[in-house]
Scaffold this active site. Structure first.
Site, PDB file in Angstrom:
ATOM      1  N   CYS A 306      -5.002   7.075  -8.694  1.00 40.39           N
ATOM      2  CA  CYS A 306      -4.501   7.754  -7.488  1.00 40.39           C
ATOM      3  C   CYS A 306      -3.054   7.410  -7.106  1.00 40.39           C
ATOM      4  CB  CYS A 306      -5.455   7.603  -6.309  1.00 40.39           C
ATOM      5  SG  CYS A 306      -5.622   5.936  -5.669  1.00 40.39           S
ATOM      6  N   ARG A 336      -5.613  -0.013 -19.503  1.00 41.12           N
ATOM      7  CA  ARG A 336      -5.512  -1.392 -19.021  1.00 41.12           C
ATOM      8  C   ARG A 336      -5.581  -2.337 -20.209  1.00 41.12           C
ATOM      9  NH1 ARG A 336      -9.284  -1.692 -13.538  1.00 41.12           N
ATOM     10  NH2 ARG A 336      -8.278   0.077 -12.517  1.00 41.12           N
ATOM     11  N   GLU A 338      -7.094  -5.195 -21.460  1.00 38.60           N
ATOM     12  CA  GLU A 338      -8.260  -5.965 -21.018  1.00 38.60           C
ATOM     13  C   GLU A 338      -8.443  -7.277 -21.774  1.00 38.60           C
ATOM     14  OE1 GLU A 338     -10.161  -5.581 -18.466  1.00 38.60           O
ATOM     15  OE2 GLU A 338     -10.129  -3.488 -17.859  1.00 38.60           O
ATOM     16  N   ARG A 347     -15.938  -1.852 -21.656  1.00 35.36           N
ATOM     17  CA  ARG A 347     -14.627  -2.363 -21.233  1.00 35.36           C
ATOM     18  C   ARG A 347     -13.599  -1.948 -22.267  1.00 35.36           C
ATOM     19  NH1 ARG A 347     -13.100  -5.388 -17.310  1.00 35.36           N
ATOM     20  NH2 ARG A 347     -15.234  -5.941 -16.813  1.00 35.36           N
ATOM     21  N   GLU A 355     -11.141  10.671 -10.626  1.00 33.37           N
ATOM     22  CA  GLU A 355     -10.700   9.970  -9.419  1.00 33.37           C
ATOM     23  C   GLU A 355     -10.792  10.922  -8.232  1.00 33.37           C
ATOM     24  OE1 GLU A 355      -9.909   6.848  -9.084  1.00 33.37           O
ATOM     25  OE2 GLU A 355      -8.479   6.621  -7.430  1.00 33.37           O
ATOM     26  N   ASP A 416     -18.900  -1.465  -4.599  1.00 26.89           N
ATOM     27  CA  ASP A 416     -19.040  -1.401  -6.050  1.00 26.89           C
ATOM     28  C   ASP A 416     -20.456  -0.960  -6.388  1.00 26.89           C
ATOM     29  OD1 ASP A 416     -16.541  -2.125  -6.876  1.00 26.89           O
ATOM     30  OD2 ASP A 416     -17.042  -4.201  -7.367  1.00 26.89           O
ATOM     31  N   GLU A 429     -20.203  -2.948 -13.443  1.00 29.87           N
ATOM     32  CA  GLU A 429     -19.709  -2.075 -12.364  1.00 29.87           C
ATOM     33  C   GLU A 429     -19.364  -0.740 -13.004  1.00 29.87           C
ATOM     34  OE1 GLU A 429     -16.000  -3.295 -10.427  1.00 29.87           O
ATOM     35  OE2 GLU A 429     -15.617  -1.152 -10.143  1.00 29.87           O
ATOM     36  N   ASN A 432     -16.832   2.890  -8.054  1.00 29.11           N
ATOM     37  CA  ASN A 432     -16.657   2.308  -6.728  1.00 29.11           C
ATOM     38  C   ASN A 432     -16.336   3.393  -5.709  1.00 29.11           C
ATOM     39  OD1 ASN A 432     -13.970   3.001  -7.021  1.00 29.11           O
ATOM     40  ND2 ASN A 432     -13.338   0.953  -7.578  1.00 29.11           N
ATOM     41  N   CYS A 458     -10.646   6.360  -1.854  1.00 25.81           N
ATOM     42  CA  CYS A 458     -10.728   6.878  -3.213  1.00 25.81           C
ATOM     43  C   CYS A 458     -11.955   6.326  -3.906  1.00 25.81           C
ATOM     44  CB  CYS A 458      -9.457   6.588  -4.012  1.00 25.81           C
ATOM     45  SG  CYS A 458      -9.168   4.855  -4.385  1.00 25.81           S
ATOM     46  N   ARG A 465     -18.307   4.254 -18.323  1.00 25.45           N
ATOM     47  CA  ARG A 465     -19.226   3.325 -17.643  1.00 25.45           C
ATOM     48  C   ARG A 465     -20.528   4.032 -17.257  1.00 25.45           C
ATOM     49  NH1 ARG A 465     -16.260  -1.462 -15.253  1.00 25.45           N
ATOM     50  NH2 ARG A 465     -14.966  -2.030 -17.040  1.00 25.45           N
TER      51      ARG A 465
HETATM   52  P1  ATP Z   1     -14.077  -4.679 -13.769  1.00 27.86           P
HETATM   53  O1  ATP Z   1     -14.408  -5.686 -12.714  1.00 27.86           O
HETATM   54  O2  ATP Z   1     -15.241  -4.235 -14.600  1.00 27.86           O
HETATM   55  O3  ATP Z   1     -12.860  -5.035 -14.587  1.00 27.86           O
HETATM   56  P2  ATP Z   1     -12.429  -3.263 -11.959  1.00 27.86           P
HETATM   57  O4  ATP Z   1     -12.795  -3.876 -10.665  1.00 27.86           O
HETATM   58  O5  ATP Z   1     -11.215  -3.713 -12.666  1.00 27.86           O
HETATM   59  O6  ATP Z   1     -13.684  -3.350 -12.976  1.00 27.86           O
HETATM   60  P3  ATP Z   1     -11.605  -0.879 -10.687  1.00 27.86           P
HETATM   61  O7  ATP Z   1     -10.204  -1.316 -10.681  1.00 27.86           O
HETATM   62  O8  ATP Z   1     -12.392  -0.896  -9.440  1.00 27.86           O
HETATM   63  O9  ATP Z   1     -12.409  -1.685 -11.798  1.00 27.86           O
HETATM   64  O10 ATP Z   1     -11.644   0.564 -11.386  1.00 27.86           O
HETATM   65  C1  ATP Z   1     -12.444   1.616 -10.919  1.00 27.86           C
HETATM   66  C2  ATP Z   1     -13.373   2.129 -11.978  1.00 27.86           C
HETATM   67  O11 ATP Z   1     -12.658   2.377 -13.185  1.00 27.86           O
HETATM   68  C3  ATP Z   1     -14.474   1.166 -12.379  1.00 27.86           C
HETATM   69  O12 ATP Z   1     -15.567   1.236 -11.525  1.00 27.86           O
HETATM   70  C4  ATP Z   1     -14.820   1.689 -13.761  1.00 27.86           C
HETATM   71  O13 ATP Z   1     -15.656   2.825 -13.661  1.00 27.86           O
HETATM   72  C5  ATP Z   1     -13.493   2.130 -14.307  1.00 27.86           C
HETATM   73  N1  ATP Z   1     -12.881   1.087 -15.159  1.00 27.86           N
HETATM   74  C6  ATP Z   1     -12.045   0.096 -14.770  1.00 27.86           C
HETATM   75  N2  ATP Z   1     -11.667  -0.662 -15.818  1.00 27.86           N
HETATM   76  C7  ATP Z   1     -12.267  -0.115 -16.914  1.00 27.86           C
HETATM   77  C8  ATP Z   1     -12.250  -0.427 -18.302  1.00 27.86           C
HETATM   78  N3  ATP Z   1     -11.528  -1.441 -18.782  1.00 27.86           N
HETATM   79  N4  ATP Z   1     -12.985   0.334 -19.152  1.00 27.86           N
HETATM   80  C9  ATP Z   1     -13.704   1.380 -18.683  1.00 27.86           C
HETATM   81  N5  ATP Z   1     -13.755   1.733 -17.379  1.00 27.86           N
HETATM   82  C10 ATP Z   1     -13.047   0.999 -16.491  1.00 27.86           C
HETATM   83 ZN    ZN Z   2      -7.762   5.187  -6.258  1.00 27.44          ZN
HETATM   84 MG    MG Z   3     -10.860  -5.009 -14.268  1.00 38.11          MG
END
Ligand code: ATP
Ligand code: ZN
Ligand code: MG
Length: 499
Positions: A306, A336, A338, A347, A355, A416, A429, A432, A458, A465
């Site tokens: 967003c 990201r 990771e 992940r 979004e 979450d 997760e 959210n 948002c 996931r």
């Molecule tokens: P996590 O704790 O699992 O790393 P996050 O708190 O970093 O998640 P958010 O930043 O809240 O995740 O991102 C919103 C959404 O984006 C998550 O609920 C998930 O559906 C998706 N998401 C985030 N990171 C990833 C990833 N590395 N792979 C796949 N989906 C992801």
């Molecule tokens: Zn957002």
């Molecule tokens: Mg994360």
């Protein structure tokens, strides 16, 4: 001893010799500054003071001390303005100040060590006191760098307080237990069946026709259950994000270890790149170090989806009667870094997310988040039939400011959605719902005609996931899937065969 002390030594350079100014005149000037100019705005007894004043040719050697009020860098600014007037009478101009020494001393009873701070050349931490020697010029002082260092120390202290304590986590809802039809890792099983294949990049997959059809079914569910009935419209958000956006969204405070950085060529002149092309042609190796010299970073790939959309509303004022606004984006990937945490489609470094963004008054935004949550429950219960739970957690922007663990009023914050993966017993997760308060409207200067504060929320639906959770609990065989979902998906296409 005051709790905070600032000391500054500077040399002020002038356009002519100062030796003609009588010592009486100088003393009067210094005394008057000390009595009023450098005390203005401070509680009585507080403020700054000139403690050293020495004229040598065209220079003034200056010593300033202060407490937390009228800090020495502010005092220097005030003094320079006053001095310009004073010297003007003698037809002498000011040429700027050279900062010789800048020290901050304060009480400090933290038991952890400060390692490095920007603009600080020496850190001395002992006996419950902290002494910082700054490396600053006039420009840095005008930019209030010392104030920001103090704010940074406060943030670090706050972060240290919450470190080790687990993040705030509070169960809001738990579905009934559901039967699991699968005990394997769905990523491995999909790879075995040829539904997905590891792409060339880390944490990146190529999704075959079957799983792609499942992702599209998830999107169709969102359309039917949420977007159409709740009046959402689709937009297309940028997927390259500039630093200016991340400064406004707050991500610039902490995104660095997880960002995918984007660079552009310093010039698109082919001649500038000829050496690189030639090197590749004779070695078949891409000369990364030569490339690094010829590119510059301009931002990063979409991280949270967003933030870059806010430029659409940036600096605008909207009439209240168009609220609440409800839009969504599903136009591209998120990226990201990771690191070690990569695992299958759970992940990823490159993932797909829908979004959902809504805006309105505080009441509208909170109310809509509740509607959205009710719709999600319906989807998970009646269509996907999964076992999941919902928890109230610290939103990322509070965690980033070191306020993890802060239990809020339950107005601004994140819910979450987590589900168990039977093959590992771990919770994942999978989406959210966040009420972000006025954070984005404030960061991007978006206002309402009535003057009422604009809020936003948002929600990120991670398609991989959702798939990871659904397939881990229900398996890959469609005959075990809930009928409603099977109907949305339809036949899974079998396209490829390999020899
Ligand atoms: P996590 O704790 O699992 O790393 P996050 O708190 O970093 O998640 P958010 O930043 O809240 O995740 O991102 C919103 C959404 O984006 C998550 O609920 C998930 O559906 C998706 N998401 C985030 N990171 C990833 C990833 N590395 N792979 C796949 N989906 C992801
Ligand atoms: Zn957002
Ligand atoms: Mg994360």
């Amino acid at each position: 001893m005051t709790d905070m002390e600032f000391q500054l030594s500077a040399i002020i350079k002038c356009s002519g010799s100062l030796t003609g100014i009588s010592s009486q005149e100088q003393t009067d000037f210094v005394q008057s500054c000390n009595a009023s100019l450098l005390k203005k705005g401070a509680p009585s007894g507080g403020g700054a003071e000139i403690v050293r004043w020495n004229i040598a040719g065209e220079k003034i050697e200056l010593g300033l001390v202060s407490d937390r009020y009228v800090r020495v860098h502010d005092a220097l600014l005030r003094l320079k303005n006053e001095l310009a007037k004073f010297l003007g009478k003698h037809r002498i101009g000011l040429r700027g100040a050279e900062i010789e020494d800048y020290q901050i001393l304060m009480d400090w009873d933290e038991d952890w060590q400060l390692k490095k701070l920007p603009f600080v050349k020496q850190i001395n931490q002992e006996g419950g006191r902290l002494k910082l020697s700054l490396d600053v010029d006039e420009f840095a002082l005008a930019n209030r760098i010392p104030d920001r260092i103090i704010k940074l120390l406060e943030d670090k202290k706050e972060a240290a307080k919450w470190k080790g304590k687990s993040e705030h986590w509070e169960l809001l809802f738990e579905s009934e237990k559901k039967p699991y039809y699968f005990d394997k890792d769905p990523t491995e099983e999909m790879a075995k069946r040829g539904w997905i294949r590891h792409a060339a990049g880390r944490g990146q997959f190529i999704y075959g026709p079957q799983i792609t059809k499942i992702f599209r079914a998830f999107e169709r569910i969102l359309f039917e259950e949420i977007f159409t009935p709740l009046g959402y419209e689709e937009m297309i958000f940028p997927k390259f994000v500039t630093w200016d956006v991340w400064k406004r969204s707050g991500h610039a405070k902490g995104i660095y270890p997880e960002a995918y950085y984007v660079c552009t060529p310093k010039t698109r002149d082919p001649e500038y790149w000829e050496e690189v092309m030639d090197y590749y042609k004779v070695t078949n190796e891409v000369p990364l170090d030569m490339i690094m010299e010829r590119i510059e970073n301009v931002g990063g790939m979409c991280y949270a989806q967003c933030p870059p959309s806010w430029v659409f509303w940036q600096g605008k004022t909207m009439p209240d009667d168009i609220l609440p606004i409800k839009v969504f984006d599903r136009s591209g990937t998120s990226h990201r870094y990771e690191s070690g945490g990569l695992h299958g489609i759970e992940r990823l470094d490159e993932f797909h997310r829908v979004e959902i963004v809504w805006m309105g008054t505080k009441e509208q935004v909170i109310e809509h988040s509740k509607q959205l949550q009710a719709k999600y429950r319906l989807i998970f219960e009646a269509i996907l039939d999964i076992e999941w739970r919902e928890a109230w957690v610290t939103p990322w922007f509070m965690a980033q400011e070191g306020k993890a663990g802060l239990s809020e009023l339950k107005e601004v914050g994140t819910t979450d959605y987590e589900a168990v993966l039977p093959y590992s017993g771990k919770l994942l997760e999978f989406q959210n719902v966040s009420v972000n308060g006025n954070k984005y409207p404030k960061g991007f200067s978006v206002k309402l005609q009535s003057g009422t504060e604009l809020w936003s929320g948002c929600s990120g639906v991670g398609l991989e996931r959702w798939a990871a959770v659904f397939l881990a609990q229900k398996g890959l065989d469609q005959d075990k899937w809930p009928v409603k979902f099977r109907d949305v998906v339809g036949e899974l296409p079998e396209v490829f065969r390999f020899l």
